[in-house]
Scaffold this motif. Structure first.
Motif, PDB file in Angstrom:
ATOM      1  N   ARG A  17       0.828  -1.205   0.000  1.00 53.56           N
ATOM      2  CA  ARG A  17       0.000   0.000   0.000  1.00 53.56           C
ATOM      3  C   ARG A  17       0.863   1.255   0.000  1.00 53.56           C
ATOM      4  O   ARG A  17       0.544   2.247  -0.650  1.00 53.56           O
ATOM      5  CB  ARG A  17      -0.936   0.013   1.203  1.00 53.56           C
ATOM      6  N   TYR A  18       1.984   1.214   0.733  1.00 56.86           N
ATOM      7  CA  TYR A  18       2.896   2.359   0.737  1.00 56.86           C
ATOM      8  C   TYR A  18       3.561   2.534  -0.628  1.00 56.86           C
ATOM      9  O   TYR A  18       3.775   3.661  -1.082  1.00 56.86           O
ATOM     10  CB  TYR A  18       3.963   2.197   1.819  1.00 56.86           C
ATOM     11  N   ILE A  19       3.859   1.437  -1.297  1.00 62.42           N
ATOM     12  CA  ILE A  19       4.441   1.514  -2.644  1.00 62.42           C
ATOM     13  C   ILE A  19       3.444   2.132  -3.611  1.00 62.42           C
ATOM     14  O   ILE A  19       3.788   2.998  -4.420  1.00 62.42           O
ATOM     15  CB  ILE A  19       4.910   0.127  -3.115  1.00 62.42           C
ATOM     16  N   ARG A  20       2.193   1.700  -3.533  1.00 64.09           N
ATOM     17  CA  ARG A  20       1.154   2.284  -4.398  1.00 64.09           C
ATOM     18  C   ARG A  20       0.986   3.769  -4.132  1.00 64.09           C
ATOM     19  O   ARG A  20       0.836   4.563  -5.065  1.00 64.09           O
ATOM     20  CB  ARG A  20      -0.171   1.572  -4.167  1.00 64.09           C
ATOM     21  N   LEU A  21       1.004   4.137  -2.856  1.00 67.56           N
ATOM     22  CA  LEU A  21       0.864   5.553  -2.510  1.00 67.56           C
ATOM     23  C   LEU A  21       2.047   6.360  -3.028  1.00 67.56           C
ATOM     24  O   LEU A  21       1.872   7.447  -3.595  1.00 67.56           O
ATOM     25  CB  LEU A  21       0.738   5.713  -0.992  1.00 67.56           C
ATOM     26  N   GLY A  22       3.246   5.827  -2.881  1.00 69.30           N
ATOM     27  CA  GLY A  22       4.430   6.518  -3.383  1.00 69.30           C
ATOM     28  C   GLY A  22       4.422   6.678  -4.891  1.00 69.30           C
ATOM     29  O   GLY A  22       4.744   7.745  -5.420  1.00 69.30           O
ATOM     30  N   LEU A  23       4.043   5.612  -5.595  1.00 64.99           N
ATOM     31  CA  LEU A  23       3.959   5.693  -7.057  1.00 64.99           C
ATOM     32  C   LEU A  23       2.882   6.671  -7.497  1.00 64.99           C
ATOM     33  O   LEU A  23       3.055   7.397  -8.484  1.00 64.99           O
ATOM     34  CB  LEU A  23       3.694   4.310  -7.648  1.00 64.99           C
ATOM     35  N   ALA A  24       1.770   6.698  -6.786  1.00 64.01           N
ATOM     36  CA  ALA A  24       0.702   7.636  -7.131  1.00 64.01           C
ATOM     37  C   ALA A  24       1.166   9.074  -6.961  1.00 64.01           C
ATOM     38  O   ALA A  24       0.923   9.919  -7.828  1.00 64.01           O
ATOM     39  CB  ALA A  24      -0.525   7.368  -6.266  1.00 64.01           C
ATOM     40  N   LEU A  25       1.852   9.356  -5.862  1.00 64.94           N
ATOM     41  CA  LEU A  25       2.345  10.717  -5.645  1.00 64.94           C
ATOM     42  C   LEU A  25       3.417  11.097  -6.657  1.00 64.94           C
ATOM     43  O   LEU A  25       3.444  12.225  -7.157  1.00 64.94           O
ATOM     44  CB  LEU A  25       2.870  10.855  -4.219  1.00 64.94           C
ATOM     45  N   LEU A  46      -3.880   4.509  -8.826  1.00 67.74           N
ATOM     46  CA  LEU A  46      -2.985   4.021  -7.777  1.00 67.74           C
ATOM     47  C   LEU A  46      -3.319   4.653  -6.422  1.00 67.74           C
ATOM     48  O   LEU A  46      -3.227   3.988  -5.386  1.00 67.74           O
ATOM     49  CB  LEU A  46      -1.534   4.301  -8.144  1.00 67.74           C
ATOM     50  N   LEU A  47      -3.704   5.908  -6.427  1.00 68.48           N
ATOM     51  CA  LEU A  47      -4.070   6.570  -5.180  1.00 68.48           C
ATOM     52  C   LEU A  47      -5.325   5.937  -4.584  1.00 68.48           C
ATOM     53  O   LEU A  47      -5.390   5.674  -3.378  1.00 68.48           O
ATOM     54  CB  LEU A  47      -4.282   8.061  -5.415  1.00 68.48           C
ATOM     55  N   ILE A  48      -6.309   5.658  -5.414  1.00 69.63           N
ATOM     56  CA  ILE A  48      -7.534   5.016  -4.932  1.00 69.63           C
ATOM     57  C   ILE A  48      -7.241   3.609  -4.432  1.00 69.63           C
ATOM     58  O   ILE A  48      -7.776   3.178  -3.414  1.00 69.63           O
ATOM     59  CB  ILE A  48      -8.604   5.024  -6.045  1.00 69.63           C
ATOM     60  N   GLN A  49      -6.349   2.885  -5.133  1.00 64.75           N
ATOM     61  CA  GLN A  49      -5.961   1.556  -4.676  1.00 64.75           C
ATOM     62  C   GLN A  49      -5.309   1.615  -3.303  1.00 64.75           C
ATOM     63  O   GLN A  49      -5.580   0.778  -2.449  1.00 64.75           O
ATOM     64  CB  GLN A  49      -4.971   0.919  -5.646  1.00 64.75           C
ATOM     65  N   PHE A  52      -8.113   2.796  -0.505  1.00 66.72           N
ATOM     66  CA  PHE A  52      -9.201   1.872  -0.227  1.00 66.72           C
ATOM     67  C   PHE A  52      -8.772   0.405  -0.188  1.00 66.72           C
ATOM     68  O   PHE A  52      -9.601  -0.471   0.047  1.00 66.72           O
ATOM     69  CB  PHE A  52     -10.316   2.047  -1.252  1.00 66.72           C
ATOM     70  N   ASN A  53      -7.501   0.109  -0.443  1.00 66.64           N
ATOM     71  CA  ASN A  53      -6.929  -1.225  -0.339  1.00 66.64           C
ATOM     72  C   ASN A  53      -7.658  -2.251  -1.213  1.00 66.64           C
ATOM     73  O   ASN A  53      -8.193  -3.247  -0.730  1.00 66.64           O
ATOM     74  CB  ASN A  53      -6.878  -1.712   1.109  1.00 66.64           C
ATOM     75  N   PHE A  54      -7.681  -2.001  -2.504  1.00 64.96           N
ATOM     76  CA  PHE A  54      -8.203  -2.997  -3.419  1.00 64.96           C
ATOM     77  C   PHE A  54      -7.209  -3.176  -4.553  1.00 64.96           C
ATOM     78  O   PHE A  54      -6.270  -2.428  -4.698  1.00 64.96           O
ATOM     79  CB  PHE A  54      -9.581  -2.614  -3.965  1.00 64.96           C
ATOM     80  N   GLY A  55      -7.416  -4.207  -5.344  1.00 64.31           N
ATOM     81  CA  GLY A  55      -6.550  -4.410  -6.482  1.00 64.31           C
ATOM     82  C   GLY A  55      -6.097  -5.837  -6.657  1.00 64.31           C
ATOM     83  O   GLY A  55      -5.450  -6.155  -7.640  1.00 64.31           O
ATOM     84  N   CYS A  56      -6.421  -6.729  -5.749  1.00 66.24           N
ATOM     85  CA  CYS A  56      -6.006  -8.128  -5.883  1.00 66.24           C
ATOM     86  C   CYS A  56      -7.101  -8.911  -6.587  1.00 66.24           C
ATOM     87  O   CYS A  56      -8.276  -8.749  -6.296  1.00 66.24           O
ATOM     88  CB  CYS A  56      -5.754  -8.734  -4.508  1.00 66.24           C
ATOM     89  N   LYS A  57      -6.693  -9.774  -7.485  1.00 65.06           N
ATOM     90  CA  LYS A  57      -7.651 -10.592  -8.206  1.00 65.06           C
ATOM     91  C   LYS A  57      -8.071 -11.801  -7.381  1.00 65.06           C
ATOM     92  O   LYS A  57      -7.244 -12.420  -6.710  1.00 65.06           O
ATOM     93  CB  LYS A  57      -7.047 -11.103  -9.501  1.00 65.06           C
ATOM     94  N   ASP A  59      -9.407 -12.489  -4.622  1.00 67.08           N
ATOM     95  CA  ASP A  59      -9.073 -12.540  -3.187  1.00 67.08           C
ATOM     96  C   ASP A  59      -7.804 -13.322  -2.915  1.00 67.08           C
ATOM     97  O   ASP A  59      -7.716 -14.106  -1.968  1.00 67.08           O
ATOM     98  CB  ASP A  59     -10.236 -13.123  -2.373  1.00 67.08           C
ATOM     99  N   SER A  60      -6.809 -13.169  -3.757  1.00 69.24           N
ATOM    100  CA  SER A  60      -5.559 -13.913  -3.579  1.00 69.24           C
ATOM    101  C   SER A  60      -4.579 -13.210  -2.646  1.00 69.24           C
ATOM    102  O   SER A  60      -3.541 -13.749  -2.345  1.00 69.24           O
ATOM    103  CB  SER A  60      -4.897 -14.145  -4.948  1.00 69.24           C
ATOM    104  N   CYS A  61      -4.922 -12.008  -2.187  1.00 69.83           N
ATOM    105  CA  CYS A  61      -4.039 -11.275  -1.285  1.00 69.83           C
ATOM    106  C   CYS A  61      -4.292 -11.684   0.156  1.00 69.83           C
ATOM    107  O   CYS A  61      -5.419 -11.995   0.540  1.00 69.83           O
ATOM    108  CB  CYS A  61      -4.257  -9.774  -1.424  1.00 69.83           C
ATOM    109  N   VAL A  62      -3.257 -11.664   0.930  1.00 70.86           N
ATOM    110  CA  VAL A  62      -3.382 -11.967   2.344  1.00 70.86           C
ATOM    111  C   VAL A  62      -3.674 -10.682   3.092  1.00 70.86           C
ATOM    112  O   VAL A  62      -2.993  -9.691   2.906  1.00 70.86           O
ATOM    113  CB  VAL A  62      -2.069 -12.605   2.864  1.00 70.86           C
ATOM    114  N   ARG A  63      -4.665 -10.716   3.944  1.00 73.33           N
ATOM    115  CA  ARG A  63      -5.018  -9.510   4.713  1.00 73.33           C
ATOM    116  C   ARG A  63      -4.660  -9.694   6.135  1.00 73.33           C
ATOM    117  O   ARG A  63      -4.625 -10.632   6.738  1.00 73.33           O
ATOM    118  CB  ARG A  63      -6.494  -9.204   4.599  1.00 73.33           C
TER     119      ARG A  63
END
Length: 63
Positions: A17-25, A46-49, A52-57, A59-63
């Motif tokens: 999530r921090y990587i997505r936020l950094g790339l978005a900025l 990327l900012l919305i991802q 709101f923490n979405f983007g995994c196909k 439900d393959s992501c571990v929460r």
């Protein structure tokens, strides 16, 4: 805003999530600097991802 609310929001964030936020900025600043407004679309995605923490196909992501 209360500082405690902010820290509790960012506490469960994963490194992805921090990587997505950094790339978005990064893309957002690049969009403003170069005035290529088409780059704003992936920056917003990327900012919305990240927020709101979405983007995994499937439900393959571990929460």
């Amino acid at each position: 805003m209360n500082l405690k609310k902010i820290t509790t929001y960012f506490k469960p964030w994963t490194p992805m999530r921090y990587i997505r936020l950094g790339l978005a900025l990064l893309l957002l600043f690049q969009t403003i600097d170069s005035r290529v407004w088409v780059l704003g679309i992936p920056a917003a995605y990327l900012l919305i991802q990240a927020v709101f923490n979405f983007g995994c196909k499937n439900d393959s992501c571990v929460r």
